[in-house]
Scaffold this active site. Structure first.
Site, PDB file in Angstrom:
ATOM      1  CE  LYS A   1      -7.474   6.158   0.694  1.00  0.00           C
ATOM      2  NZ  LYS A   1      -8.700   6.827   0.183  1.00  0.00           N
TER       3      LYS A   1
ATOM      4  CE1 TYR B   1      -4.122   1.543  -0.227  1.00  0.00           C
ATOM      5  CE2 TYR B   1      -3.619   2.608   1.866  1.00  0.00           C
ATOM      6  CZ  TYR B   1      -4.432   2.466   0.752  1.00  0.00           C
ATOM      7  OH  TYR B   1      -5.545   3.271   0.606  1.00  0.00           O
TER       8      TYR B   1
END
Length: 252
Positions: free
Chosen positions: A160, A153
């Site tokens: 995020k 990720y």
């Protein structure tokens, strides 16, 4: 549940998007919708969704272009004069930065990822606030990688995390106006955006195996929760990160 409410949905890329699942749930609950598409290349994939949902407004929106944001909110003001809810379901990081280590992320790539994925929420909220005179709900979409390091990720984890911190700050600032700000944190879903993550198939299978319910979530699952969050039934919920992941986030 949403009869008489009007909402803006940003982030539909095609019929399989998380934003599409949410928009469908909003519409099924009685809301009137405005949908956006990124550009002329994206329009053929989004227009069938807008047609299927009988969207009242269907407008172009590249969030890097302030004039398009201004034009969109002018149209909403002219058509409705108000906005009851907003779904922000967009994120972007260029491939060379997404697929590399965080320590190797370029300054330009990091700035663009933060601008599109996080600051665009602030820009939209600033324009939505005057239209929510009777209160409302702003909803964005995060991921478990904001809280824990998820393989592959990469830089989107810090991005995020910033998005979730922004949700809490906006909720605190807008609470006195009865404007709620929340984030959904769905489990992995096979969407066009997710396909850009390296080894995504491995991530999907790990989520299926580790989740207490031993299943993956669907865009319909996510949409059902989203509809509840933007409704008056959730009027006391703000600043929350709501997981929709079949319980995956509780596992060590």
């Amino acid at each position: 549940m949403l009869a008489g409410k009007v909402g803006l949905v940003v982030g539909v890329a095609n019929a399989q998007s998380i934003a599409t699942g949410c928009a469908r749930a909003f519409r099924d609950a009685g809301a009137e919708l405005a949908l956006t598409y990124l550009n002329d290349e994206a329009r053929p994939y989004v227009e069938p969704v807008a047609r299927d949902l009988d969207a009242s407004l269907f407008e172009p929106l590249d969030v890097e272009k302030d004039q398009q944001l201004d034009a969109l909110f002018r149209r909403i003001t002219e058509s409705w004069g108000r906005l009851d809810f907003l779904l922000h379901s967009i994120a972007y990081c260029r491939k060379e930065d997404l697929h590399g280590r965080v320590v190797d992320c370029s300054r330009e790539g990091f700035a663009q990822a933060m601008d599109i994925s996080v600051h665009s929420l602030i820009r939209m909220t600033r324009r939505a606030e005057p239209l929510m005179g009777n209160g409302g709900c702003i909803l964005t979409v995060s991921y478990y990688g904001a809280e824990k390091v998820v393989d592959h990720y990469n830089i989107m984890g810090p991005v995020k995390a910033a998005l979730e911190a922004t949700v809490r700050s906006l909720a605190a600032e807008l609470g006195p106006r009865q404007i709620r700000v929340n984030a959904l944190s769905p489990g992995p879903v096979r969407t066009r955006a997710a396909s850009g993550i390296e080894h995504f198939d491995e991530l999907i299978e790990e989520a299926r195996a580790r989740a207490p319910e031993r299943r993956l979530v669907t865009i319909e699952d996510i949409g059902a929760v989203a509809a509840g969050l933007v409704s008056d039934a959730a009027r006391s919920m703000t600043g929350n990160i709501t997981y929709v992941d079949a319980g995956y986030h509780i596992m060590s």
